[in-house]
Design a protein around this motif. Structure first.
Motif, PDB file in Angstrom:
ATOM      1  N   ALA A  59       0.831  -1.205   0.000  1.00  0.00           N
ATOM      2  CA  ALA A  59       0.000   0.000   0.000  1.00  0.00           C
ATOM      3  C   ALA A  59       0.867   1.258   0.000  1.00  0.00           C
ATOM      4  CB  ALA A  59      -0.939  -0.005   1.209  1.00  0.00           C
ATOM      5  N   ILE A  60       1.904   1.270   0.808  1.00  0.00           N
ATOM      6  CA  ILE A  60       2.789   2.434   0.870  1.00  0.00           C
ATOM      7  C   ILE A  60       3.541   2.614  -0.445  1.00  0.00           C
ATOM      8  CG2 ILE A  60       4.794   3.439   2.043  1.00  0.00           C
ATOM      9  CD1 ILE A  60       2.046   3.541   3.565  1.00  0.00           C
ATOM     10  N   ALA A  61       3.922   1.515  -1.086  1.00  0.00           N
ATOM     11  CA  ALA A  61       4.590   1.607  -2.388  1.00  0.00           C
ATOM     12  C   ALA A  61       3.655   2.232  -3.425  1.00  0.00           C
ATOM     13  CB  ALA A  61       5.070   0.234  -2.840  1.00  0.00           C
ATOM     14  N   VAL A  62       2.374   1.876  -3.383  1.00  0.00           N
ATOM     15  CA  VAL A  62       1.403   2.484  -4.294  1.00  0.00           C
ATOM     16  C   VAL A  62       1.302   3.984  -4.011  1.00  0.00           C
ATOM     17  CG1 VAL A  62      -1.052   2.605  -4.904  1.00  0.00           C
ATOM     18  CG2 VAL A  62       0.090   0.385  -4.768  1.00  0.00           C
ATOM     19  N   VAL A  63       1.233   4.347  -2.744  1.00  0.00           N
ATOM     20  CA  VAL A  63       1.173   5.772  -2.386  1.00  0.00           C
ATOM     21  C   VAL A  63       2.403   6.504  -2.921  1.00  0.00           C
ATOM     22  CG1 VAL A  63       1.218   7.417  -0.458  1.00  0.00           C
ATOM     23  CG2 VAL A  63      -0.325   5.449  -0.394  1.00  0.00           C
ATOM     24  N   ASP A  64       3.570   5.889  -2.790  1.00  0.00           N
ATOM     25  CA  ASP A  64       4.795   6.518  -3.304  1.00  0.00           C
ATOM     26  C   ASP A  64       4.716   6.744  -4.817  1.00  0.00           C
ATOM     27  OD1 ASP A  64       6.055   6.709  -0.851  1.00  0.00           O
ATOM     28  OD2 ASP A  64       7.224   4.867  -1.115  1.00  0.00           O
ATOM     29  N   ARG A  65       4.225   5.743  -5.556  1.00  0.00           N
ATOM     30  CA  ARG A  65       4.122   5.901  -7.012  1.00  0.00           C
ATOM     31  C   ARG A  65       3.079   6.951  -7.388  1.00  0.00           C
ATOM     32  NH1 ARG A  65       4.916   0.403  -6.475  1.00  0.00           N
ATOM     33  NH2 ARG A  65       2.748  -0.138  -6.909  1.00  0.00           N
ATOM     34  N   VAL A  66       1.950   6.956  -6.680  1.00  0.00           N
ATOM     35  CA  VAL A  66       0.917   7.970  -6.942  1.00  0.00           C
ATOM     36  C   VAL A  66       1.459   9.358  -6.618  1.00  0.00           C
ATOM     37  CG1 VAL A  66      -1.344   8.835  -6.189  1.00  0.00           C
ATOM     38  CG2 VAL A  66      -1.038   6.397  -6.711  1.00  0.00           C
ATOM     39  N   ALA A  67       2.235   9.479  -5.549  1.00  0.00           N
ATOM     40  CA  ALA A  67       2.831  10.771  -5.195  1.00  0.00           C
ATOM     41  C   ALA A  67       3.736  11.276  -6.313  1.00  0.00           C
ATOM     42  CB  ALA A  67       3.606  10.655  -3.888  1.00  0.00           C
ATOM     43  N   ALA A  68       4.521  10.387  -6.906  1.00  0.00           N
ATOM     44  CA  ALA A  68       5.405  10.796  -8.008  1.00  0.00           C
ATOM     45  C   ALA A  68       4.591  11.273  -9.210  1.00  0.00           C
ATOM     46  CB  ALA A  68       6.330   9.644  -8.394  1.00  0.00           C
ATOM     47  N   ILE A  69       3.526  10.551  -9.518  1.00  0.00           N
ATOM     48  CA  ILE A  69       2.652  10.949 -10.632  1.00  0.00           C
ATOM     49  C   ILE A  69       2.024  12.310 -10.337  1.00  0.00           C
ATOM     50  CG2 ILE A  69       0.473  10.395 -11.804  1.00  0.00           C
ATOM     51  CD1 ILE A  69       1.272   7.380 -11.352  1.00  0.00           C
ATOM     52  N   ALA A  70       1.533  12.486  -9.119  1.00  0.00           N
ATOM     53  CA  ALA A  70       0.882  13.739  -8.737  1.00  0.00           C
ATOM     54  C   ALA A  70       1.854  14.914  -8.811  1.00  0.00           C
ATOM     55  CB  ALA A  70       0.300  13.608  -7.328  1.00  0.00           C
ATOM     56  N   GLU A  71       3.072  14.705  -8.358  1.00  0.00           N
ATOM     57  CA  GLU A  71       4.077  15.769  -8.423  1.00  0.00           C
ATOM     58  C   GLU A  71       4.380  16.147  -9.869  1.00  0.00           C
ATOM     59  OE1 GLU A  71       6.140  17.703  -6.044  1.00  0.00           O
ATOM     60  OE2 GLU A  71       4.179  17.269  -5.181  1.00  0.00           O
ATOM     61  N   GLU A  72       4.498  15.137 -10.714  1.00  0.00           N
ATOM     62  CA  GLU A  72       4.786  15.378 -12.131  1.00  0.00           C
ATOM     63  C   GLU A  72       3.685  16.209 -12.774  1.00  0.00           C
ATOM     64  OE1 GLU A  72       4.484  12.402 -15.757  1.00  0.00           O
ATOM     65  OE2 GLU A  72       6.286  12.015 -14.566  1.00  0.00           O
ATOM     66  N   ARG A  73       2.449  15.950 -12.387  1.00  0.00           N
ATOM     67  CA  ARG A  73       1.291  16.646 -12.973  1.00  0.00           C
ATOM     68  C   ARG A  73       0.910  17.916 -12.217  1.00  0.00           C
ATOM     69  NH1 ARG A  73      -2.726  11.629 -14.542  1.00  0.00           N
ATOM     70  NH2 ARG A  73      -1.131  10.448 -15.654  1.00  0.00           N
ATOM     71  N   ASP A  74       1.496  18.119 -11.053  1.00  0.00           N
ATOM     72  CA  ASP A  74       1.125  19.226 -10.174  1.00  0.00           C
ATOM     73  C   ASP A  74      -0.374  19.201  -9.879  1.00  0.00           C
ATOM     74  OD1 ASP A  74       1.612  21.416  -8.541  1.00  0.00           O
ATOM     75  OD2 ASP A  74       1.236  22.856 -10.162  1.00  0.00           O
ATOM     76  N   HIS A  75      -0.858  17.984  -9.617  1.00  0.00           N
ATOM     77  CA  HIS A  75      -2.271  17.771  -9.274  1.00  0.00           C
ATOM     78  C   HIS A  75      -2.301  16.607  -8.289  1.00  0.00           C
ATOM     79  CE1 HIS A  75      -6.526  18.322  -9.719  1.00  0.00           C
ATOM     80  NE2 HIS A  75      -6.695  17.028  -9.962  1.00  0.00           N
ATOM     81  N   HIS A  76      -2.743  16.874  -7.071  1.00  0.00           N
ATOM     82  CA  HIS A  76      -2.557  15.936  -5.967  1.00  0.00           C
ATOM     83  C   HIS A  76      -3.882  15.443  -5.399  1.00  0.00           C
ATOM     84  CE1 HIS A  76       0.927  18.573  -6.311  1.00  0.00           C
ATOM     85  NE2 HIS A  76       1.626  17.503  -5.987  1.00  0.00           N
ATOM     86  N   PRO A  77      -4.008  14.128  -5.229  1.00  0.00           N
ATOM     87  CA  PRO A  77      -5.215  13.598  -4.597  1.00  0.00           C
ATOM     88  C   PRO A  77      -5.098  13.676  -3.081  1.00  0.00           C
ATOM     89  CG  PRO A  77      -3.748  11.788  -5.085  1.00  0.00           C
ATOM     90  CD  PRO A  77      -3.089  13.051  -5.620  1.00  0.00           C
ATOM     91  N   ASP A  78      -6.218  13.609  -2.405  1.00  0.00           N
ATOM     92  CA  ASP A  78      -6.216  13.364  -0.968  1.00  0.00           C
ATOM     93  C   ASP A  78      -6.086  11.856  -0.806  1.00  0.00           C
ATOM     94  OD1 ASP A  78      -6.623  16.051  -0.418  1.00  0.00           O
ATOM     95  OD2 ASP A  78      -8.806  15.842  -0.362  1.00  0.00           O
ATOM     96  N   ILE A  79      -5.247  11.432   0.110  1.00  0.00           N
ATOM     97  CA  ILE A  79      -5.013  10.003   0.328  1.00  0.00           C
ATOM     98  C   ILE A  79      -5.134   9.707   1.809  1.00  0.00           C
ATOM     99  CG2 ILE A  79      -3.414   8.065   0.056  1.00  0.00           C
ATOM    100  CD1 ILE A  79      -1.969   9.735  -2.109  1.00  0.00           C
ATOM    101  N   ASP A  80      -5.984   8.732   2.131  1.00  0.00           N
ATOM    102  CA  ASP A  80      -6.129   8.257   3.498  1.00  0.00           C
ATOM    103  C   ASP A  80      -5.555   6.836   3.541  1.00  0.00           C
ATOM    104  OD1 ASP A  80      -7.276   8.436   6.234  1.00  0.00           O
ATOM    105  OD2 ASP A  80      -8.497   6.765   5.517  1.00  0.00           O
ATOM    106  N   ILE A  81      -4.650   6.600   4.486  1.00  0.00           N
ATOM    107  CA  ILE A  81      -3.998   5.297   4.621  1.00  0.00           C
ATOM    108  C   ILE A  81      -4.492   4.653   5.910  1.00  0.00           C
ATOM    109  CG2 ILE A  81      -1.799   4.082   4.856  1.00  0.00           C
ATOM    110  CD1 ILE A  81      -0.494   6.614   3.544  1.00  0.00           C
ATOM    111  N   ARG A  82      -5.076   3.472   5.789  1.00  0.00           N
ATOM    112  CA  ARG A  82      -5.535   2.682   6.932  1.00  0.00           C
ATOM    113  C   ARG A  82      -5.027   1.260   6.742  1.00  0.00           C
ATOM    114  NH1 ARG A  82      -8.261   6.229  10.532  1.00  0.00           N
ATOM    115  NH2 ARG A  82      -8.829   7.950   9.169  1.00  0.00           N
TER     116      ARG A  82
END
Length: 98
Positions: free
Chosen positions: A39-62
């Motif tokens: 799950a954390i690895a997915v968050v890391d990859r999504v964070a990289a995508i979001a940074e590249e696009r300068d568009h960020h999702p809200d992410i809740d980790i449970r």
């Protein structure tokens, strides 16, 4: 500024985004991953995508459950930026669950 999508456009976009739902002015997906590190690895990859696009999702980790919310706050709702980001998030989640 990106243009807000109307209800018909959002409904059409959701047709191509399995697992996603509309929740008010956001697109939301809850994803179960096989483990916390995955799950954390997915968050890391999504964070990289979001940074590249300068568009960020809200992410809740449970633990192994991630909740993603995509909304263009500056536009006050859902835009094509959100549908594109949702599709990219789905690719990461699906690859991690394969």
């Amino acid at each position: 500024m990106p243009r807000l999508l109307d209800d018909d456009e959002i409904t059409a976009a959701l047709g191509g985004l399995p697992g996603w739902e509309r929740d008010g002015d956001a697109l939301v997906r809850i994803a179960e991953l096989p483990s916390f590190p995955t799950a954390i690895a997915v968050v890391d990859r999504v964070a990289a995508i979001a940074e590249e696009r300068d568009h960020h999702p809200d992410i809740d980790i449970r633990w192994r459950t991630l909740t993603f919310r995509c909304s263009t706050h500056s536009a006050g709702g859902i835009t094509e930026l959100d549908t594109a980001l949702a599709a990219s998030i789905s690719q990461e989640v699906d690859a991690a669950n394969a």
